[in-house]
Design an enzyme around this catalytic site. Structure first.
Site: not given
Length: 181
Positions: A34-35
């Site tokens: 989730q970057c």
């Protein structure tokens, strides 16, 4: 000590020796699901498909140390990467890459090559630097890994050749890989 002396864990708990990758060129990276750099899973898959038959292995190690951007366990991360990005290169169990709980492989990698100066030419670089400085200032000291998707290029003899920061151009990474092949 050699890179081949280290053990890594697959998401299913199986222990694997880095000896498995002897005589291969390796691109080893800490990743997160989730970057802002998660799109790189796809880019890495393209590199893997292009160069795997020539001896490249890409090894992905999920890490939740940077902004809690990989809260899932290793197995869930592996499944998500396969479904969302078509990843077929090895994804290992979650690790830490900095601090007292850092995985020994990443301690080794960090100390084999110098950490490049943090560039602040683009808006993305400036925002990332400011975020790290504000929230994780210790990661800017020494050879610490600064963020998700830091990559280490290892040649076929096991020598760590280069470190790439998360925002390094894929073209530069591919060029460095081609030079080793």
């Amino acid at each position: 000590m050699s890179i081949y002396n280290y053990l890594v864990e697959k998401p299913n708990g199986e222990i694997l020796s880095m000896e498995t990758y002897r005589n291969k060129i390796m691109l080893i990276m800490n990743t997160a699901s989730q970057c802002q750099f998660t799109y790189q899973y796809e880019d890495m898959q393209k590199l893997y498909e292009k160069y795997q038959q020539k001896g490249l292995e890409i090894l992905s190690f999920p890490c939740d140390q940077f902004g809690n951007q990989n809260p899932e366990d290793g197995e869930t991360t592996k499944t998500q990467c396969k479904l969302q990005y078509g990843v077929s290169y090895p994804i290992f169990d979650k690790v830490e890459v900095n601090g007292v709980k850092a995985h020994s492989l990443f301690n080794y990698l960090k100390h084999e090559v110098d950490c490049p100066e943090f560039e602040k030419h683009s808006m993305q670089q400036k925002l990332l630097f400011n975020h790290i400085q504000e929230n994780y200032p210790d990661y800017l000291i020494g050879r610490n890994i600064r963020w998700n998707f830091t990559k280490f290029l290892v040649d076929s003899t096991g020598k760590v050749i280069k470190r790439f920061e998360p925002d390094t151009s894929m073209l530069d990474i591919e060029k460095a890989i081609e030079e080793l092949l």
